[in-house]
Design a protein around this motif. Structure first.
Motif, PDB file in Angstrom:
ATOM      1  N   ILE A  10       0.824  -1.251   0.040  1.00 18.64           N
ATOM      2  CA  ILE A  10      -0.033  -0.240   0.035  1.00 18.64           C
ATOM      3  C   ILE A  10       0.720   1.221  -0.140  1.00 18.64           C
ATOM      4  CG2 ILE A  10      -1.685   1.131   1.466  1.00 18.64           C
ATOM      5  CD1 ILE A  10      -2.770  -1.424   2.151  1.00 18.64           C
ATOM      6  N   ASN A  11       1.905   1.151   0.622  1.00 18.15           N
ATOM      7  CA  ASN A  11       2.732   2.321   0.808  1.00 18.15           C
ATOM      8  C   ASN A  11       3.463   2.567  -0.520  1.00 18.15           C
ATOM      9  OD1 ASN A  11       2.526   3.376   3.447  1.00 18.15           O
ATOM     10  ND2 ASN A  11       3.578   1.894   4.282  1.00 18.15           N
ATOM     11  N   SER A  12       3.473   1.699  -1.296  1.00 12.76           N
ATOM     12  CA  SER A  12       4.312   1.968  -2.562  1.00 12.76           C
ATOM     13  C   SER A  12       3.383   2.561  -3.741  1.00 12.76           C
ATOM     14  CB  SER A  12       4.787   0.363  -3.069  1.00 12.76           C
ATOM     15  OG  SER A  12       3.783  -0.479  -3.619  1.00 12.76           O
ATOM     16  N   LEU A  13       2.231   2.614  -3.319  1.00 11.97           N
ATOM     17  CA  LEU A  13       1.006   2.709  -4.653  1.00 11.97           C
ATOM     18  C   LEU A  13       1.168   4.364  -4.725  1.00 11.97           C
ATOM     19  CD1 LEU A  13      -1.780   0.373  -3.485  1.00 11.97           C
ATOM     20  CD2 LEU A  13      -0.549   0.305  -5.638  1.00 11.97           C
TER      21      LEU A  13
ATOM     22  N   ASP B 202      -3.573   8.654  -4.036  1.00  8.70           N
ATOM     23  CA  ASP B 202      -3.124   9.712  -2.812  1.00  8.70           C
ATOM     24  C   ASP B 202      -2.741   9.133  -1.487  1.00  8.70           C
ATOM     25  OD1 ASP B 202      -5.565   9.904  -1.428  1.00  8.70           O
ATOM     26  OD2 ASP B 202      -6.528  10.776  -3.210  1.00  8.70           O
ATOM     27  N   ALA B 203      -2.130  10.401  -0.855  1.00 11.93           N
ATOM     28  CA  ALA B 203      -1.734   9.817   0.468  1.00 11.93           C
ATOM     29  C   ALA B 203      -2.903   9.622   1.251  1.00 11.93           C
ATOM     30  CB  ALA B 203      -0.791  10.929   1.161  1.00 11.93           C
ATOM     31  N   THR B 204      -3.874  10.238   1.090  1.00  8.15           N
ATOM     32  CA  THR B 204      -5.212  10.079   2.024  1.00  8.15           C
ATOM     33  C   THR B 204      -5.784   8.906   1.961  1.00  8.15           C
ATOM     34  OG1 THR B 204      -5.657  12.503   1.907  1.00  8.15           O
ATOM     35  CG2 THR B 204      -7.508  11.034   2.782  1.00  8.15           C
ATOM     36  N   THR B 205      -5.955   8.293   0.765  1.00  5.68           N
ATOM     37  CA  THR B 205      -6.463   7.116   0.417  1.00  5.68           C
ATOM     38  C   THR B 205      -5.415   5.902   1.151  1.00  5.68           C
ATOM     39  OG1 THR B 205      -7.482   7.856  -1.502  1.00  5.68           O
ATOM     40  CG2 THR B 205      -7.186   5.331  -1.329  1.00  5.68           C
ATOM     41  N   ARG B 206      -4.020   5.989   0.905  1.00  4.35           N
ATOM     42  CA  ARG B 206      -3.064   4.991   1.429  1.00  4.35           C
ATOM     43  C   ARG B 206      -3.457   5.099   2.870  1.00  4.35           C
ATOM     44  NH1 ARG B 206       0.493   7.724  -2.110  1.00  4.35           N
ATOM     45  NH2 ARG B 206       1.774   8.434  -0.330  1.00  4.35           N
ATOM     46  N   TYR B 207      -3.446   6.439   3.549  1.00  7.96           N
ATOM     47  CA  TYR B 207      -3.724   6.122   5.036  1.00  7.96           C
ATOM     48  C   TYR B 207      -4.713   5.643   5.518  1.00  7.96           C
ATOM     49  CZ  TYR B 207      -4.180   8.282   9.581  1.00  7.96           C
ATOM     50  OH  TYR B 207      -4.509   8.622  10.997  1.00  7.96           O
ATOM     51  N   GLU B 208      -6.015   5.675   4.821  1.00  5.52           N
ATOM     52  CA  GLU B 208      -7.105   5.170   5.141  1.00  5.52           C
ATOM     53  C   GLU B 208      -7.310   3.766   5.073  1.00  5.52           C
ATOM     54  OE1 GLU B 208      -9.496   6.719   6.792  1.00  5.52           O
ATOM     55  OE2 GLU B 208      -9.565   8.724   6.158  1.00  5.52           O
ATOM     56  N   LEU B 209      -6.447   3.326   4.055  1.00  5.44           N
ATOM     57  CA  LEU B 209      -6.376   1.891   3.811  1.00  5.44           C
ATOM     58  C   LEU B 209      -5.516   1.258   4.882  1.00  5.44           C
ATOM     59  CD1 LEU B 209      -5.930   1.631  -0.116  1.00  5.44           C
ATOM     60  CD2 LEU B 209      -7.610   0.531   1.193  1.00  5.44           C
ATOM     61  N   LEU B 210      -4.221   2.024   5.079  1.00  5.16           N
ATOM     62  CA  LEU B 210      -3.417   1.547   6.211  1.00  5.16           C
ATOM     63  C   LEU B 210      -4.459   1.251   7.657  1.00  5.16           C
ATOM     64  CD1 LEU B 210      -0.232   3.125   5.196  1.00  5.16           C
ATOM     65  CD2 LEU B 210      -0.842   0.556   5.042  1.00  5.16           C
ATOM     66  N   MET B 211      -5.170   2.265   7.790  1.00  6.02           N
ATOM     67  CA  MET B 211      -6.049   2.287   9.006  1.00  6.02           C
ATOM     68  C   MET B 211      -6.877   1.062   9.329  1.00  6.02           C
ATOM     69  SD  MET B 211      -4.748   4.507  11.090  1.00  6.02           S
ATOM     70  CE  MET B 211      -3.329   4.276  10.445  1.00  6.02           C
ATOM     71  N   CYS B 212      -7.610   0.872   8.017  1.00 10.68           N
ATOM     72  CA  CYS B 212      -8.487   0.100   7.895  1.00 10.68           C
ATOM     73  C   CYS B 212      -7.604  -1.164   8.212  1.00 10.68           C
ATOM     74  CB  CYS B 212      -9.090  -0.083   6.675  1.00 10.68           C
ATOM     75  SG  CYS B 212     -10.322   0.934   6.271  1.00 10.68           S
ATOM     76  N   LEU B 213      -6.443  -1.528   7.692  1.00 10.22           N
ATOM     77  CA  LEU B 213      -5.728  -3.068   7.720  1.00 10.22           C
ATOM     78  C   LEU B 213      -5.119  -2.843   9.262  1.00 10.22           C
ATOM     79  CD1 LEU B 213      -3.839  -5.137   6.649  1.00 10.22           C
ATOM     80  CD2 LEU B 213      -2.199  -3.555   6.236  1.00 10.22           C
ATOM     81  N   ASP B 214      -4.957  -1.882   9.779  1.00 14.81           N
ATOM     82  CA  ASP B 214      -4.564  -1.943  11.223  1.00 14.81           C
ATOM     83  C   ASP B 214      -5.522  -2.450  12.284  1.00 14.81           C
ATOM     84  OD1 ASP B 214      -2.216  -1.312  13.143  1.00 14.81           O
ATOM     85  OD2 ASP B 214      -3.498   0.065  13.974  1.00 14.81           O
ATOM     86  N   LYS B 215      -6.992  -2.178  11.944  1.00 12.55           N
ATOM     87  CA  LYS B 215      -7.911  -2.713  12.697  1.00 12.55           C
ATOM     88  C   LYS B 215      -8.239  -4.255  12.616  1.00 12.55           C
ATOM     89  CE  LYS B 215     -10.220   1.963  12.440  1.00 12.55           C
ATOM     90  NZ  LYS B 215     -11.448   2.716  11.733  1.00 12.55           N
TER      91      LYS B 215
END
Length: 251
Positions: free
Chosen positions: A123-126, A130-143
């Motif tokens: 995800i970080n490589s994508l 945009d940075a906001t979408t990557r952040y939201e995806l990572l927050m979902c993954l973290d949960k």
């Protein structure tokens, strides 16, 4: 070693697979990283140490400046070939397919890489996101819960060989990790949906029933694994995967 074009079994955008006696040779393009080839050999060897039936890895060799992986050949047909030639028995094949995937998930291989860590890197490589979408995806993954089940990462009918000995063999372990089985199922659903939505829906129903998993839980993984698949940079899949990422309602 001289390879005959007539012995090609499968051809993909970055590799050709040849039949050579009692082995197959996966010959990768010159641009394919050497480290990826050796890593696939290592991952396959790790899976050999479980109770799963898989073709054994024999070694890594260099052929005309290209790296190749030598793997034991298993006579038979892929599950994909059987499904396509006998569509009236889709339910039976899907039952067998899901039972095999659940057997994979029942295994443990502590030395495999973490699924969560791998998806995070992807995800970080994508940069297409945009940075906001990557952040939201990572927050979902973290949960999402972290498990340690063996996950294939590309479990689809073309990667299952139904042998002449009636055993089913899982091949192509280059994406294997230890992690959450429902994430692995979400990836399989997407791989079906890329080609046949009806089969994708049958798969989802069968997996959730046999694993006693809520459909909603598997669906929570879909935007996350769609992003990880997007990192493989297959232009033909990009639009489809972006739709799964875009429709998520982040909370």
């Amino acid at each position: 070693m001289k390879l005959e074009e007539s012995s090609i079994i499968v051809e993909r955008r970055y590799k050709k697979v040849y039949r050579c006696g009692d082995s197959i040779l996966k010959v990768f393009d010159e641009t394919h990283p050497k480290s990826d080839v050796f890593n696939e050999a290592l991952l396959t060897a790790r899976i050999e140490e479980t109770e799963l039936d898989i073709p054994s890895v024999k070694g890594v060799i260099e052929i005309d400046g290209k790296w190749a992986l030598e793997i034991e050949y298993k006579e038979g047909k892929t599950m994909e070939e059987l499904m396509q030639s006998d569509k009236g028995n889709a339910g039976k094949y899907m039952n067998d397919f899901v039972n095999l995937q659940l057997r994979v998930h029942s295994q443990r291989a502590p030395l495999l890489n973490s699924m969560k860590a791998k998806i995070t890197r992807q995800i970080n490589s994508l940069k297409v996101l945009d940075a906001t979408t990557r952040y939201e995806l990572l927050m979902c993954l973290d949960k999402m819960p972290v498990h340690n089940k063996v996950c294939h990462g590309d479990f689809n009918p073309s990667n299952v060989i139904v042998g002449t000995d009636e055993k089913m063999y899982v091949i192509d372990w280059s994406h294997a990790t230890q992690g959450n089985a429902s994430a692995d199922a979400a990836m399989t659903y997407l791989l079906f949906a890329l080609r046949d939505q009806e089969l994708a829906d049958l798969y989802m129903k069968t997996f959730c029933t046999k694993s006693d998993t809520a459909r909603q839980y598997v669906q929570q993984w879909l935007p996350i694994v769609a992003a990880s698949q997007l990192a493989k940079d297959n232009e033909l899949e990009k639009e489809f995967l972006m739709r799964w990422i875009d429709v998520i309602d982040y909370q």
